[in-house]
Design a protein around this motif. Structure first.
Motif, PDB file in Angstrom:
ATOM      1  N   ASP A  19      11.883   6.468  -2.255  1.00 53.73           N
ATOM      2  CA  ASP A  19      11.822   7.584  -1.298  1.00 53.73           C
ATOM      3  C   ASP A  19      12.658   8.788  -1.736  1.00 53.73           C
ATOM      4  O   ASP A  19      13.158   9.543  -0.883  1.00 53.73           O
ATOM      5  N   ASN A  20      12.826   8.962  -3.022  1.00 55.20           N
ATOM      6  CA  ASN A  20      13.625  10.079  -3.539  1.00 55.20           C
ATOM      7  C   ASN A  20      15.044  10.092  -3.006  1.00 55.20           C
ATOM      8  O   ASN A  20      15.734  11.111  -3.078  1.00 55.20           O
ATOM      9  N   VAL A  68       9.484   4.952  -7.719  1.00 59.42           N
ATOM     10  CA  VAL A  68       9.374   5.231  -9.148  1.00 59.42           C
ATOM     11  C   VAL A  68      10.229   4.189  -9.844  1.00 59.42           C
ATOM     12  O   VAL A  68      11.425   4.063  -9.543  1.00 59.42           O
ATOM     13  N   GLN A  72       3.091   2.858  -4.387  1.00 58.77           N
ATOM     14  CA  GLN A  72       2.815   3.921  -5.326  1.00 58.77           C
ATOM     15  C   GLN A  72       3.424   5.260  -4.920  1.00 58.77           C
ATOM     16  O   GLN A  72       3.934   6.004  -5.745  1.00 58.77           O
ATOM     17  N   GLU A  73       3.386   5.572  -3.635  1.00 63.49           N
ATOM     18  CA  GLU A  73       3.916   6.868  -3.210  1.00 63.49           C
ATOM     19  C   GLU A  73       5.424   6.869  -2.999  1.00 63.49           C
ATOM     20  O   GLU A  73       6.052   7.912  -3.040  1.00 63.49           O
ATOM     21  N   ARG A  74       6.020   5.696  -2.787  1.00 65.12           N
ATOM     22  CA  ARG A  74       7.446   5.681  -2.421  1.00 65.12           C
ATOM     23  C   ARG A  74       8.377   5.273  -3.556  1.00 65.12           C
ATOM     24  O   ARG A  74       9.588   5.487  -3.457  1.00 65.12           O
ATOM     25  N   ASP A  95       0.819  -1.223   0.000  1.00 62.93           N
ATOM     26  CA  ASP A  95       0.000   0.000   0.000  1.00 62.93           C
ATOM     27  C   ASP A  95       0.853   1.274   0.000  1.00 62.93           C
ATOM     28  O   ASP A  95       0.329   2.375  -0.079  1.00 62.93           O
ATOM     29  N   GLN A  96       2.184   1.112   0.109  1.00 57.29           N
ATOM     30  CA  GLN A  96       3.064   2.293   0.068  1.00 57.29           C
ATOM     31  C   GLN A  96       3.841   2.408  -1.244  1.00 57.29           C
ATOM     32  O   GLN A  96       4.527   3.401  -1.483  1.00 57.29           O
TER      33      GLN A  96
END
Ligand SMILES: [Zn+2]
Length: 175
Positions: free
Chosen positions: A55-56, A46, A42-44, A39-40
């Motif tokens: 996490d960039n 690429v 997509q946001e964490r 569930d994380q």
């Protein structure tokens, strides 16, 4: 010659004949991705076929560990990922479509794929060799005493490639 030997081989683990003998194995994502809850993701994360950022702040490139096979006119290939520093990652991005980029000096990377045949390979140090536009980088193992480094120097026989297939096909099975 592409990726496998069609005549297959007689397996000493299960006693059956396997239809093809792979000459390459690859993974689609760095190992670090597997540790992130779904569930994380997509946001964490690429991720593309060749690059990944978590996490960039953690940067990964997909590349190839080539091992010569003197009996064939093609190498054996591990398609794996390495973590690289932010500067190296940015530089490889800048050069993505630049002719002659293979003249870049090698830069350091740290394997982020689990090649269980060789014990713990996470963070194993590699040199990342940039290839001509359109080709993934090649990784060479830095520690000359590591078994994978020795294979990169000395090559593999077909018989050894069969042993690898047996271990991968039957991973986790007791024998
Ligand atoms: Zn088998």
């Amino acid at each position: 010659m592409s990726g496998e030997l069609q005549e297959g081989f007689a397996c000493t683990v299960c006693g059956e004949r396997h239809d093809v003998l792979p000459l390459q194995y690859s993974v689609n994502a760095p190992q670090a991705v597997m540790t992130i809850p779904s569930d994380q993701i997509q946001e964490r994360i690429v991720i593309t076929a060749d690059q990944c950022v978590i996490d960039n702040s953690s940067f990964y490139l997909r590349g190839r560990i080539l091992i010569p096979v003197p009996e064939l006119d093609a190498p054996f290939v591990w398609g794996v990922w390495a973590e690289v520093g932010p500067k190296s990652f940015l530089r490889s991005n800048e050069l993505w479509n630049t002719d002659g980029r293979e003249q870049e000096p090698p830069f350091p990377g740290w394997l982020n794929s689990d090649l269980f045949l060789f014990g713990d390979t996470i963070n194993l140090e590699v040199d990342v060799h940039t290839q001509p536009v359109g080709e993934r980088p090649q990784f060479t193992i830095r520690d000359p005493d590591h078994p994978l480094a020795r294979q990169q120097r000395e090559g593999l026989t077909i018989e050894e490639i069969q042993d690898i297939a047996e271990m991968i096909f039957h991973r986790g099975q007791s024998s």
